[in-house]
Scaffold this motif. Structure first.
Motif, short mmCIF file in Angstrom:
data_model
loop_
_atom_site.label_atom_id
_atom_site.label_comp_id
_atom_site.label_asym_id
_atom_site.label_seq_id
_atom_site.Cartn_x
_atom_site.Cartn_y
_atom_site.Cartn_z
N PHE A 38 0.83 -1.20 0.00
CA PHE A 38 0.00 0.00 0.00
C PHE A 38 0.87 1.26 0.00
CE2 PHE A 38 0.29 -0.41 4.72
CZ PHE A 38 0.61 0.89 5.06
N GLY A 39 2.11 1.14 0.49
CA GLY A 39 3.00 2.30 0.48
C GLY A 39 3.37 2.72 -0.93
N THR A 40 3.56 1.74 -1.83
CA THR A 40 3.93 2.06 -3.21
C THR A 40 2.70 2.19 -4.11
OG1 THR A 40 4.30 -0.33 -3.58
CG2 THR A 40 6.22 1.04 -3.05
N HIS A 41 1.95 1.10 -4.27
CA HIS A 41 0.77 1.13 -5.14
C HIS A 41 -0.25 2.16 -4.62
CE1 HIS A 41 -2.61 -1.37 -7.28
NE2 HIS A 41 -2.50 -0.15 -7.74
N GLY A 42 -0.53 2.08 -3.32
CA GLY A 42 -1.49 3.02 -2.75
C GLY A 42 -0.98 4.45 -2.77
N GLY A 43 0.31 4.62 -2.45
CA GLY A 43 0.87 5.96 -2.43
C GLY A 43 0.88 6.61 -3.81
N LEU A 44 1.26 5.83 -4.83
CA LEU A 44 1.26 6.37 -6.19
C LEU A 44 -0.16 6.67 -6.68
CD1 LEU A 44 4.04 4.21 -7.89
CD2 LEU A 44 4.09 6.69 -7.51
N THR A 45 -1.11 5.84 -6.26
CA THR A 45 -2.51 6.09 -6.63
C THR A 45 -2.98 7.40 -6.03
OG1 THR A 45 -2.97 3.70 -6.74
CG2 THR A 45 -4.86 5.18 -6.53
N ALA A 46 -2.68 7.61 -4.76
CA ALA A 46 -3.09 8.85 -4.09
C ALA A 46 -2.43 10.06 -4.74
CB ALA A 46 -2.72 8.79 -2.60
#
Length: 229
Positions: A38-46
């Motif tokens: 979530f840090g990478t996929h979620g962070g980039l999505t945000a």
């Protein structure tokens, strides 16, 4: 060759993103198995949603079985993980066999569910409702945590209260009321366990933009660097 800062290039790229995608190849490593997902996929999505000003779709690729490859919404994959692992009685019993560590691993997974919701808003409210019912409100599970790792249950309950406070979880009113009452009970455990000179600080403090000194000035400086204005 040493790298160099490229804020503008990253910002320009993120503005063009329409969808984000991730995949793992084994059930040994699912989306709640590590905070880096979530840090990478979620962070980039945000970041893409913020910079583009538009909705960015999130997808997951299931390549566990090469002959049955699937691409589905991230929300669907989170539901699958919740049902097959985190809320699965067989999985829970397996974690309980590991005592202190098992309790800690359950707590970590709940924290990662929170991370996905905080970064993508792709977690259904019922997932948080069922996490609360399964781990915090169930008397047998409370006894397991109390005997093996009360700190893990305190972290689970505190993270759930934070999710509700931040507007990430539209909780069932009865579930939320029971959670708050049970958290007071857990706080009592922690006070009993605390030794001389120690304290248990479990309050959930939510800070908004107005609570951070010079927030607007700091944001202007960031936008200036990536030329978003």
């Amino acid at each position: 060759m040493n790298g160099k800062k490229a804020h503008q290039h990253l910002a320009d790229s993120l503005k063009t993103v329409d969808a984000t995608f991730n995949k793992v190849v084994s059930d040994e490593y699912d989306l709640c198995g590590c905070c880096c997902y979530f840090g990478t996929h979620g962070g980039l999505t945000a970041a893409a949603r913020h910079l583009s000003g538009s909705e960015v779709k999130t997808y997951y690729g299931d390549t566990r079985e090469p002959e049955h490859v699937e691409v589905r919404d991230l929300a669907d994959e989170i539901r699958r993980i919740a049902r097959t692992k985190l809320l699965n009685p067989k999985w829970i019993e397996g974690m309980k066999e590991h005592g202190y560590k098992g309790a800690g691993d359950i707590s970590k997974r709940v924290g990662r569910v929170y991370g996905w919701e905080a970064s993508t808003q792709e977690v259904d409210d019922w997932v948080f409702d069922d996490i609360t019912k399964t781990f915090v409100l169930d008397e047998e599970m409370r006894q397991f945590f109390e005997e093996n790792n009360p700190y893990a249950l305190e972290e689970i309950a505190r993270r759930l209260l934070e999710a509700e406070s931040r507007g990430l979880w539209d909780a069932d009113p009865e579930v939320l009321d029971a959670l708050r009452n049970t958290y007071l009970e857990i706080e009592g455990w922690m006070e009993d366990f605390a030794g001389d000179g120690e304290f248990q600080g479990g309050s959930v403090d939510i800070m908004g933009m107005d609570d951070i000194p010079d927030w607007n000035e700091k944001m202007k400086e960031i936008r200036k660097k990536i030329k978003v204005d």
